[in-house]
Motif scaffolding. Sequence first.
Motif, short mmCIF file in Angstrom:
data_model
loop_
_atom_site.label_atom_id
_atom_site.label_comp_id
_atom_site.label_asym_id
_atom_site.label_seq_id
_atom_site.Cartn_x
_atom_site.Cartn_y
_atom_site.Cartn_z
N UNK A 1 43.59 48.54 49.27
CA UNK A 1 42.34 48.05 48.72
C UNK A 1 41.69 47.08 49.69
N UNK A 2 40.40 46.86 49.52
CA UNK A 2 39.69 45.89 50.35
C UNK A 2 40.14 44.49 49.99
N UNK A 3 39.84 43.52 50.89
CA UNK A 3 40.24 42.14 50.63
C UNK A 3 39.64 41.62 49.32
N UNK A 4 38.36 41.94 49.08
CA UNK A 4 37.70 41.42 47.89
C UNK A 4 38.31 41.98 46.61
N UNK A 5 38.97 43.13 46.68
CA UNK A 5 39.56 43.72 45.48
C UNK A 5 40.94 43.16 45.17
N UNK A 6 41.39 42.20 45.96
CA UNK A 6 42.72 41.62 45.74
C UNK A 6 42.68 40.30 44.98
N UNK A 7 41.49 39.87 44.56
CA UNK A 7 41.40 38.52 44.00
C UNK A 7 42.18 38.38 42.69
N UNK A 8 42.34 39.46 41.94
CA UNK A 8 43.11 39.40 40.69
C UNK A 8 44.53 39.93 40.87
N UNK A 9 44.98 40.03 42.11
CA UNK A 9 46.35 40.44 42.35
C UNK A 9 47.33 39.50 41.67
N UNK A 10 48.26 40.05 40.90
CA UNK A 10 49.22 39.22 40.18
C UNK A 10 48.84 38.99 38.73
N UNK A 11 47.61 39.32 38.33
CA UNK A 11 47.18 39.15 36.94
C UNK A 11 47.66 40.35 36.13
N UNK B 1 46.74 42.36 33.62
CA UNK B 1 45.52 42.67 32.88
C UNK B 1 45.82 43.14 31.47
N UNK B 2 46.70 44.12 31.33
CA UNK B 2 46.94 44.71 30.02
C UNK B 2 47.52 43.69 29.04
N UNK B 3 48.47 42.88 29.52
CA UNK B 3 49.06 41.87 28.64
C UNK B 3 48.01 40.86 28.19
N UNK B 4 47.13 40.47 29.11
CA UNK B 4 46.10 39.49 28.76
C UNK B 4 45.11 40.06 27.76
N UNK C 1 42.03 47.86 38.26
CA UNK C 1 42.04 49.19 37.65
C UNK C 1 42.61 50.22 38.61
N UNK C 2 42.36 50.06 39.90
CA UNK C 2 42.97 50.97 40.86
C UNK C 2 44.49 50.80 40.85
#
Length: 466
Positions: A130-140, A142-145, A443-444
Amino acid sequence: MDLDAKKHTRYWQRCLRSLLPHQYTANDSTRMLLGCFTVAALDLLGSSDLLTDDDRRRYREWVLSCQHPGGGFSGGSTHAFPRGVYSSFDFVAGEPEVGARGEANIAATLFALQLLALLGSGKTQPETETSESECVFGGVDRNATLRWLRQLQRPDGSFGEFLVDVADPASPSCRKRVIAGGADMRYCYIASMIRWMLRGDDALFARDSPAWVDDINVDALVAHMRRGQTYDGGFAESSSHESHAGYAFCAIAAMELLDRPAEGGPAQSSALARGIADLPGLMRWLASRSFVYQTGNDDDNTDSDSDEEWHESVVSEITTSDSLTPSCVVGFNGRCNKHADSCYTWWTLGSIAILQRNDLALDYKEDTSANWDASRRFLLTQTQHVIGGFAKTPGGAPDIYHSYLGLASLATHGDAALKSFDPSMSVSLDTVRAIEAGRRGLLRGLTDKGASRREAFLDMAHALNK
């Protein structure tokens, strides 16, 4: 008078680099908010390059260390239990029934997500496609939240602040889960922001997709907010409570976000039409929050019954453009017969800005625009502090909360020293674009091809809180 951007930048640098004054000790549980406002202010001022790559890495690690395995984030590392506490829990199945659920809260979760977007830097992330900008939520997670967020919604459509287990002799386990916290518009707004940040376009996913999570009850949420409009046109927690400019903004922004596309900016919101029962009344109420501020009373005792102080506090007429002189200062209050406060400039004008871009501001658009110069004078001549930042009221000391919302007011009206601003998300447009990119990356990562990358990010986050 202009915004002194250099002084404001130095003020926010001090907030970032040094210990905050002792008065902030009571805000330890909201440390995530303080961090988010500080970094967001530097971003608005175009000074985010003051954060080094090492800063961004360390701050990201701290934010992720506050993530709850059952979804959501806590307000600070001192309010998060060690990871081992949850070793036997299955949060998807909801077992066991009794557990330590309470340290994740809805406000901290929003500020954590915004802070991760603000800190976005691909240099601190594992190698991915993925691009650098698409990594900002890495580690989140999502589904649990999103599952956790849905559990915070009550049957009447309102949202609470956090989940907690309490004693219940009638339950087989003698405990039951309770949605704790209030039921006001703040949590409706925060829930709408979190939903928009993480959910994406449901039409892209089948129900058996790894990205699928059941949505909140949007219709019930809109109905709850509609019931909060009061007899005078404003919004409160319910129609029988006192209306409040902060609640009005939260309701208006939440309704727009519920219809906002995942990409490309806001669209015309049908939720606003459904959720505002009395639009003319709302506009009259918002317009009546402004009044000509009587300067020269800064040294008065706030408990004084002097004519000058009382005159400054009472709003008997709406301030209109034809009643202003070139030297007039217009302040805003959040409730009837209250003093002017810098944050209410934002709550009121932010509300009107959202209504204007949805073509719902009726005949008040011209007057509101004409009043802006006088409103700007209140911020810059009365509450802008000599060391930078904004005070709550004239003569006061600056604080993080009012300093950020002062910048938000100016940015919404296109101040040349500040970045373009999104009033519904309360951050710069650059940060909104980072959020959109981060969602794409999340999502990716939920596709079969991205599963290994997602697990790598989550392993990194889990390791931070062992």
